[in-house]
Design an enzyme around this catalytic site. Structure first.
Site, PDB file in Angstrom:
ATOM      1  N   PRO A   9       0.795  -1.230   0.000  1.00  0.00           N
ATOM      2  CA  PRO A   9       0.000   0.000   0.000  1.00  0.00           C
ATOM      3  C   PRO A   9       0.826   1.278   0.000  1.00  0.00           C
ATOM      4  O   PRO A   9       1.877   1.357   0.642  1.00  0.00           O
ATOM      5  CB  PRO A   9      -0.822  -0.106   1.292  1.00  0.00           C
ATOM      6  CG  PRO A   9      -0.063  -1.031   2.161  1.00  0.00           C
ATOM      7  CD  PRO A   9       0.583  -2.026   1.222  1.00  0.00           C
ATOM      8  N   ASN A  10       0.293   2.228  -0.734  1.00  0.00           N
ATOM      9  CA  ASN A  10       0.828   3.597  -0.842  1.00  0.00           C
ATOM     10  C   ASN A  10       2.099   3.700  -1.674  1.00  0.00           C
ATOM     11  O   ASN A  10       2.586   4.792  -1.923  1.00  0.00           O
ATOM     12  CB  ASN A  10       1.056   4.220   0.558  1.00  0.00           C
ATOM     13  CG  ASN A  10      -0.242   4.346   1.334  1.00  0.00           C
ATOM     14  OD1 ASN A  10      -1.202   4.925   0.834  1.00  0.00           O
ATOM     15  ND2 ASN A  10      -0.305   3.775   2.523  1.00  0.00           N
ATOM     16  N   ARG A  17       4.876  10.922  -2.546  1.00  0.00           N
ATOM     17  CA  ARG A  17       4.692  10.579  -1.143  1.00  0.00           C
ATOM     18  C   ARG A  17       5.968  10.815  -0.328  1.00  0.00           C
ATOM     19  O   ARG A  17       6.986  10.145  -0.571  1.00  0.00           O
ATOM     20  CB  ARG A  17       4.315   9.095  -1.086  1.00  0.00           C
ATOM     21  CG  ARG A  17       4.199   8.541   0.285  1.00  0.00           C
ATOM     22  CD  ARG A  17       4.086   7.030   0.267  1.00  0.00           C
ATOM     23  NE  ARG A  17       3.957   6.552   1.623  1.00  0.00           N
ATOM     24  CZ  ARG A  17       4.222   5.334   2.023  1.00  0.00           C
ATOM     25  NH1 ARG A  17       4.593   4.433   1.151  1.00  0.00           N
ATOM     26  NH2 ARG A  17       4.077   5.012   3.277  1.00  0.00           N
ATOM     27  N   TYR A  22      11.127   8.731   1.059  1.00  0.00           N
ATOM     28  CA  TYR A  22      11.059   7.684   0.029  1.00  0.00           C
ATOM     29  C   TYR A  22      11.684   8.058  -1.312  1.00  0.00           C
ATOM     30  O   TYR A  22      11.730   7.229  -2.221  1.00  0.00           O
ATOM     31  CB  TYR A  22       9.596   7.257  -0.169  1.00  0.00           C
ATOM     32  CG  TYR A  22       8.972   6.693   1.089  1.00  0.00           C
ATOM     33  CD1 TYR A  22       9.484   5.547   1.694  1.00  0.00           C
ATOM     34  CD2 TYR A  22       7.882   7.325   1.694  1.00  0.00           C
ATOM     35  CE1 TYR A  22       8.940   5.042   2.857  1.00  0.00           C
ATOM     36  CE2 TYR A  22       7.321   6.817   2.866  1.00  0.00           C
ATOM     37  CZ  TYR A  22       7.857   5.679   3.437  1.00  0.00           C
ATOM     38  OH  TYR A  22       7.317   5.172   4.597  1.00  0.00           O
ATOM     39  N   ASN A  74       8.084  -5.674  -1.268  1.00  0.00           N
ATOM     40  CA  ASN A  74       8.040  -4.569  -0.311  1.00  0.00           C
ATOM     41  C   ASN A  74       6.606  -4.567   0.230  1.00  0.00           C
ATOM     42  O   ASN A  74       5.689  -4.052  -0.421  1.00  0.00           O
ATOM     43  CB  ASN A  74       8.379  -3.222  -0.957  1.00  0.00           C
ATOM     44  CG  ASN A  74       8.405  -2.105   0.089  1.00  0.00           C
ATOM     45  OD1 ASN A  74       7.941  -2.285   1.212  1.00  0.00           O
ATOM     46  ND2 ASN A  74       8.938  -0.961  -0.280  1.00  0.00           N
ATOM     47  N   ALA A  77       3.326  -0.973   4.671  1.00  0.00           N
ATOM     48  CA  ALA A  77       2.794  -0.976   6.042  1.00  0.00           C
ATOM     49  C   ALA A  77       2.266  -2.348   6.470  1.00  0.00           C
ATOM     50  O   ALA A  77       2.316  -2.692   7.660  1.00  0.00           O
ATOM     51  CB  ALA A  77       1.695   0.072   6.177  1.00  0.00           C
ATOM     52  N   GLU A  98      12.825  -9.471   1.159  1.00  0.00           N
ATOM     53  CA  GLU A  98      12.038  -8.327   1.642  1.00  0.00           C
ATOM     54  C   GLU A  98      12.844  -7.057   1.410  1.00  0.00           C
ATOM     55  O   GLU A  98      14.031  -7.008   1.762  1.00  0.00           O
ATOM     56  CB  GLU A  98      11.756  -8.509   3.143  1.00  0.00           C
ATOM     57  CG  GLU A  98      11.014  -7.346   3.773  1.00  0.00           C
ATOM     58  CD  GLU A  98      10.814  -7.532   5.290  1.00  0.00           C
ATOM     59  OE1 GLU A  98      11.240  -8.575   5.855  1.00  0.00           O
ATOM     60  OE2 GLU A  98      10.231  -6.614   5.895  1.00  0.00           O
ATOM     61  N   HIS A 100      12.806  -2.636   1.662  1.00  0.00           N
ATOM     62  CA  HIS A 100      12.191  -1.376   2.093  1.00  0.00           C
ATOM     63  C   HIS A 100      13.061  -0.240   1.586  1.00  0.00           C
ATOM     64  O   HIS A 100      14.299  -0.332   1.635  1.00  0.00           O
ATOM     65  CB  HIS A 100      12.098  -1.288   3.622  1.00  0.00           C
ATOM     66  CG  HIS A 100      11.186  -2.312   4.217  1.00  0.00           C
ATOM     67  ND1 HIS A 100       9.817  -2.160   4.265  1.00  0.00           N
ATOM     68  CD2 HIS A 100      11.454  -3.523   4.759  1.00  0.00           C
ATOM     69  CE1 HIS A 100       9.283  -3.233   4.843  1.00  0.00           C
ATOM     70  NE2 HIS A 100      10.250  -4.086   5.143  1.00  0.00           N
ATOM     71  N   ARG A 107      13.322   4.529  12.350  1.00  0.00           N
ATOM     72  CA  ARG A 107      12.109   5.357  12.311  1.00  0.00           C
ATOM     73  C   ARG A 107      11.259   5.081  13.561  1.00  0.00           C
ATOM     74  O   ARG A 107      11.798   4.796  14.612  1.00  0.00           O
ATOM     75  CB  ARG A 107      11.364   5.078  10.996  1.00  0.00           C
ATOM     76  CG  ARG A 107      12.219   5.385   9.767  1.00  0.00           C
ATOM     77  CD  ARG A 107      11.473   5.136   8.481  1.00  0.00           C
ATOM     78  NE  ARG A 107      10.300   5.992   8.381  1.00  0.00           N
ATOM     79  CZ  ARG A 107       9.311   5.800   7.495  1.00  0.00           C
ATOM     80  NH1 ARG A 107       9.387   4.789   6.626  1.00  0.00           N
ATOM     81  NH2 ARG A 107       8.278   6.604   7.472  1.00  0.00           N
TER      82      ARG A 107
HETATM   83  C1  DQA Z   1       8.287   1.043   3.581  1.00  0.00           C
HETATM   84  C2  DQA Z   1       8.410   1.248   5.092  1.00  0.00           C
HETATM   85  C3  DQA Z   1       7.070   1.036   5.767  1.00  0.00           C
HETATM   86  O1  DQA Z   1       7.188   1.264   7.168  1.00  0.00           O
HETATM   87  C4  DQA Z   1       6.033   1.997   5.226  1.00  0.00           C
HETATM   88  O2  DQA Z   1       4.771   1.724   5.799  1.00  0.00           O
HETATM   89  C5  DQA Z   1       5.967   1.987   3.743  1.00  0.00           C
HETATM   90  C6  DQA Z   1       7.210   1.902   2.971  1.00  0.00           C
HETATM   91  C7  DQA Z   1       9.610   1.369   2.863  1.00  0.00           C
HETATM   92  O3  DQA Z   1       9.752   0.936   1.730  1.00  0.00           O
HETATM   93  O4  DQA Z   1      10.463   2.061   3.422  1.00  0.00           O
HETATM   94  O5  DQA Z   1       4.900   2.141   3.154  1.00  0.00           O
HETATM   95  O6  DQA Z   1       8.004  -0.323   3.331  1.00  0.00           O
END
Ligand code: DQA
Length: 146
Positions: A9-10, A17, A22, A74, A77, A98, A100, A107
């Site tokens: 998501p997002n 964003r 990011y 990835n 959240a 995985e 990120h 964080r």
């Molecule tokens: C994320 C880190 C997560 O905590 C966050 O909710 C994201 C992006 C990252 O790629 O740094 O949406 O996965």
């Protein structure tokens, strides 16, 4: 070799964003760079993004049917919360890395927990968009050695 990229998501909002965290690169651009690298590594690569937990679970399950060799994920959240995604990864048993963009350990406290890290073949975090490319190289290398 067939690699499925799954992003949660997002991440469709990358570029707009929170660019300070990011970066300014869009998801399309990151996926484009992954496809170029995959071609160099002689792999087929497809990418899927969803904001919906169930759709992500469906996609993980589908990875077994489409005979994917490895998953670059990835979870965004949902990585911090989703037992359903963890169970789906356990169900298919396909090796995954995985990734990120940000260093989730530097964080908020709630980001330090990942529901899937202990199952991962590897984890790459904190390198921005490069996390995907480093993760892809590592995944393909690990699959080739196995
Ligand atoms: C994320 C880190 C997560 O905590 C966050 O909710 C994201 C992006 C990252 O790629 O740094 O949406 O996965």
């Amino acid at each position: 070799m067939f690699i499925q990229v799954i992003t949660g998501p997002n991440l469709n909002m990358l570029g707009k964003r929170e660019p300070g965290i990011y970066g300014s690169e869009t998801l399309d651009s990151i996926i484009g760079r992954c496809k170029t690298l995959a071609a160099e590594l002689d792999c087929k690569l497809e990418a899927f993004q969803s904001n919906h937990e169930g759709a992500l679970v469906d996609k993980i399950q589908e990875c077994a049917a489409i005979k994917c060799d490895g998953i670059l994920i990835n979870p965004a959240a949902y990585g911090h919360t989703s037992i359903a995604m963890r169970d789906a990864l356990l169900t298919v048993g396909i090796p995954f890395v995985e990734v990120h963009l940000s260093n989730i350990h530097a964080r908020e406290e709630f980001r330090r927990r990942s529901m899937i890290s202990d199952l991962a073949a590897g984890i790459v975090l904190g390198f921005g968009a490069e996390s995907y490319l480093i993760g892809l190289r590592g995944l393909v290398e690990k699959l080739r050695r196995a």
